[in-house]
Design a protein around this motif. Sequence first.
Motif, short mmCIF file in Angstrom:
data_model
loop_
_atom_site.label_atom_id
_atom_site.label_comp_id
_atom_site.label_asym_id
_atom_site.label_seq_id
_atom_site.Cartn_x
_atom_site.Cartn_y
_atom_site.Cartn_z
N LEU A 169 -48.92 11.44 -55.03
CA LEU A 169 -47.40 11.81 -54.33
C LEU A 169 -47.49 13.19 -55.10
CD1 LEU A 169 -44.89 11.30 -57.66
CD2 LEU A 169 -47.85 11.00 -58.24
N PRO A 170 -46.49 13.76 -54.28
CA PRO A 170 -46.25 15.37 -54.23
C PRO A 170 -45.24 15.44 -55.29
CG PRO A 170 -44.52 14.04 -52.58
CD PRO A 170 -45.66 12.79 -53.10
N VAL A 171 -45.68 16.45 -55.98
CA VAL A 171 -44.74 16.74 -56.80
C VAL A 171 -44.56 18.91 -57.85
CG1 VAL A 171 -45.35 15.30 -58.33
CG2 VAL A 171 -47.20 17.32 -58.86
N CYS A 172 -43.33 18.41 -58.13
CA CYS A 172 -42.44 20.50 -57.94
C CYS A 172 -41.75 20.28 -59.67
CB CYS A 172 -42.40 20.43 -57.13
SG CYS A 172 -41.00 19.86 -56.38
N SER A 173 -41.48 21.51 -59.70
CA SER A 173 -40.89 21.20 -60.79
C SER A 173 -39.00 21.32 -60.78
CB SER A 173 -40.94 23.16 -61.33
OG SER A 173 -40.06 24.00 -60.30
N PRO A 174 -38.78 21.36 -61.47
CA PRO A 174 -37.01 20.42 -61.01
C PRO A 174 -36.53 21.79 -60.27
CG PRO A 174 -37.58 20.02 -63.51
CD PRO A 174 -38.40 20.62 -62.86
N GLY A 175 -36.46 23.01 -60.86
CA GLY A 175 -35.98 24.46 -59.95
C GLY A 175 -36.60 24.44 -58.52
N TYR A 176 -38.10 24.42 -58.18
CA TYR A 176 -38.89 24.46 -56.89
C TYR A 176 -37.58 23.40 -55.77
CZ TYR A 176 -41.43 24.25 -53.51
OH TYR A 176 -41.84 24.66 -51.89
N ARG A 207 -53.80 15.20 -44.31
CA ARG A 207 -53.77 13.07 -45.45
C ARG A 207 -52.95 13.18 -46.07
NH1 ARG A 207 -58.09 9.29 -48.65
NH2 ARG A 207 -56.69 8.15 -48.67
N TYR A 208 -52.15 12.95 -46.84
CA TYR A 208 -50.67 12.96 -47.40
C TYR A 208 -49.78 13.40 -46.12
CZ TYR A 208 -46.56 12.18 -50.05
OH TYR A 208 -45.35 11.57 -50.14
N LEU A 209 -49.63 14.01 -45.73
CA LEU A 209 -48.51 14.08 -44.92
C LEU A 209 -48.42 13.59 -43.21
CD1 LEU A 209 -48.64 18.49 -44.90
CD2 LEU A 209 -46.75 16.49 -46.22
N ALA A 210 -49.89 13.80 -42.84
CA ALA A 210 -50.03 12.81 -41.62
C ALA A 210 -49.79 11.35 -41.89
CB ALA A 210 -50.98 12.38 -41.23
N GLN A 211 -50.07 10.96 -43.41
CA GLN A 211 -49.91 9.29 -43.24
C GLN A 211 -48.50 8.89 -43.89
OE1 GLN A 211 -52.58 7.76 -44.58
NE2 GLN A 211 -51.41 5.42 -45.60
N PHE A 212 -47.44 10.00 -43.94
CA PHE A 212 -45.83 9.52 -43.96
C PHE A 212 -45.76 10.30 -43.10
CE2 PHE A 212 -47.63 8.63 -48.13
CZ PHE A 212 -47.49 7.49 -48.53
N ASP A 213 -46.55 10.67 -41.92
CA ASP A 213 -45.13 11.70 -40.41
C ASP A 213 -43.97 12.15 -41.32
OD1 ASP A 213 -46.22 9.38 -38.85
OD2 ASP A 213 -44.95 7.99 -39.33
N TYR A 214 -45.08 13.41 -41.82
CA TYR A 214 -43.78 14.84 -42.18
C TYR A 214 -44.91 15.56 -41.57
CZ TYR A 214 -42.45 12.98 -46.96
OH TYR A 214 -41.71 12.03 -47.60
N PRO A 215 -43.84 16.62 -41.07
CA PRO A 215 -44.77 17.74 -40.68
C PRO A 215 -46.20 18.18 -41.12
CG PRO A 215 -42.11 17.89 -41.17
CD PRO A 215 -42.29 16.95 -41.72
N GLN A 216 -47.10 18.51 -40.36
CA GLN A 216 -48.49 19.27 -40.80
C GLN A 216 -47.47 20.94 -40.84
OE1 GLN A 216 -51.05 17.92 -40.88
NE2 GLN A 216 -50.26 16.54 -40.77
N ARG A 267 -50.54 4.61 -52.25
CA ARG A 267 -51.32 3.44 -52.98
C ARG A 267 -53.09 3.85 -52.53
NH1 ARG A 267 -49.03 1.68 -57.13
NH2 ARG A 267 -46.63 2.41 -57.26
N THR A 268 -54.35 4.43 -52.25
CA THR A 268 -55.41 4.55 -51.20
C THR A 268 -56.14 2.68 -52.32
OG1 THR A 268 -57.12 4.95 -53.18
CG2 THR A 268 -55.92 6.63 -51.95
#
Length: 307
Positions: A169-176, A207-216, A267-268
Amino acid sequence: MTLRKLLPSPNAIFMFEAAARHLNFTSAAREFNVTQSAISRMIARLESHLDVKLFLRTPTGIELTDDGRMLYGAVGSGFQQIEIALDDIRARQGEAGTVTLSLSSAFAMHWFMPRFDRFQASFPGIDLRFQLVRGEPSGPVEDVDLAIRYNQPPNAEQQSWELMEEVVLPVCSPGYLSEHGSLDDCADLGRHTLAHLSGSIRIPWQRYLAQFDYPQPTGSRSLTFSDYTLVVQSAIKGRGMALGWWHVVAHELLQKGLVKGGKHELRTGDHYYLVATARRPLRKPAVLVRDWLLNEMAVLKREILSG
């Protein structure tokens, strides 16, 4: 006929093994602190005693003959069994409380270290020795008590215990997240910085972005590291967004050092396993560490689900 009578000298088999392993008499000589000619003479004695050729001398070096390969296979297997027995003897005598773990540097830093005090409190008599793997956890497990490996279920050579499902899953800091928004809130990724692991990896950002139709990621800035530990650390420090393998980042998610950067979890269907060689039984300290690891992971799953 006994093995002693089959060999011209006890040293012959040791020198043969080194020469066969290196395919180089000079390198073998360095192991024994002797000259290259001493190795060559000993191999010649062994060949004469057995009345076979073990090596072919070529213009570019040496090669094993069919007989040489047969002998090397038997010797290598025998030496390995001896090493295992000696390790077990040492463990019983003086290092009964030492358990060697082979695992990724990221798992050691972001999963194990936050729990280290709890581990020591539970097992004050057990010392841990970490054998760190950079990147995907793979490789042999003969020289360690336990290893975390990707997609290695039980087989004839190994014992395995399922540790966790692979979830990315994508993760970042709360501030980001507050400053740049989530992946779900943008039409393109121009305002994002994505942290990457260099080299060929199974699940890159594309691969992750394409899996869920996010922009490349065209137009996004990137940070690239050779060690996944630093990929995660850059996300914790608010430098960018990273793909987080759940079993590595779960503690930081629970402690709010990281938050989800998008709603989708990949989930692979694959899993990570605790693995040990099947060639010898687990010592009691290793059994205790195995059970502790499995229990801690189960507790973490419940905490995340309940949260």
